[in-house]
Enzyme design. Sequence first.
Site, PDB file in Angstrom:
ATOM      1  CE  LYS A   1      46.780 -40.827 -16.928  1.00 42.61           C
ATOM      2  NZ  LYS A   1      48.053 -41.112 -17.606  1.00 42.61           N
TER       3      LYS A   1
ATOM      4  CG  ASP B   1      47.603 -38.493 -19.809  1.00 45.81           C
ATOM      5  OD1 ASP B   1      46.660 -39.157 -20.251  1.00 45.81           O
ATOM      6  OD2 ASP B   1      48.434 -38.950 -18.994  1.00 45.81           O
TER       7      ASP B   1
END
Length: 447
Positions: free
Chosen positions: A223, A219
């Site tokens: 980003k 995750d």
Amino acid sequence: MTSSTAHPESTTHNPGRGDGEAVGIAILGHGTVGSEVLRLMEEHSDSLAHRIGGRMELRGVAVSDLEKPRLGVSRELLTDDAMTLINRDDVDIVVEVIGGIDYPRRVVLAALKAGKSVVTANKALVAAHADELAAAADAANVDLYFEAAVAAAIPVVGMLRRSLAGDQIERISGIVNGTTNFILDAMESTGAAYGDALAEATRLGYAEADPTADVEGHDAASKAAILASLGFHTRVNFNDVHCEGISKITADDISAASSAGYVIKLLAICERITDAEGNEAVSARVHPTLVPKEHPLASVNESYNAIFVEAEAAGRLMFYGNGAGGAPTASAVLGDMVGAARNKVHGGRAPGENTYANLPVADFGAVHTRYHIDMDVVDRTGVLAELAAKFAVRGISLKTVRQEESGEHSRLIVVTHSALESDLSATVDELTNSPDVKAVNSVIRLF
Ligand code: HSE
């Protein structure tokens, strides 16, 4: 130097429809974020209309299960046919809050091709397919917004796209995953083992049933790809990001770090690097990192996120807040919806993707890092000198060496100065295979 997608902020093909026009909204997904977007959109509809210059009107909400009870949305607005909803003439903006990659990619591309502006909160989608999505938005002369994809309510995408558009970013370092920050903070403050802190994060709803994407850094890597692309005007995809998670961090690592004056954080680090010949490249990586306790990122606790930016003229900036959750994510989505709706009414386009710099993405081995190495070594005269020589042979300078009694062995904690990652990693391989080293307990990079 090649130029990639770089649209001017032109009003030539998007003159706007004028004040007072309603803007049709389709929302794809009605989970934690979608339902909050709807609630806030309705609760503040008058204020939002003033800010936009026209009302946002909900045309429909696409869901996968029509039978599931849905609070806050009338039955006639629900549909399980997202494609038909997207293609309605009275839909201007499509909001994608579904999650996943393949299906959202299909519907977002369909929406852009149909001339609808898109707002998405989907970091995995943007990090994997940004080129294709940006090209489709450019071809249709519509907006593609994704503020919520990085750290939810923290306005980091807008900050990079607009506020710092005139500056030269040198480095972006972020705590961009709340679940792992919660786990590491719980380990630090209670002395808990990794498994116990993860169980607590799951019990409190921070970690998902399958926590892999969070704890293994995937995750955060999505980003990091988005932040590096925006910060360095260069396409960086998820697969370009070196990624290590926190699942091997032990309570011992945390307490050793603490006694040495550090806290362990999972950092996404995106930086512009220059090699000995002066060639520039971009590095994007995610790994557990020892952050000095006096650094502002060290005090980011619980599930909070923070992004620390170093720019040539602006200097050091830090952005802090809620990086996840229904309402904080909905705040970012609504901000994007207001921007897209304003453009529909008044004309113009949002700042888009601009990858003109087109820098190469550096191999992880070519990055300069610093290591904190914790190992058990044979307690024998001359061992320290022999091990120090393994660093020296690759030109790696040692900053500190600490030795403690540890049963029949000695525990040796070495902190290096900055050196090439490939040299540091090769040295650790040699140490691991040395008969003088009983165990390399941990290797953690320093900020
Ligand atoms: N699971 C993420 C986090 C939020 O823990 O921060 C969504 O990216």
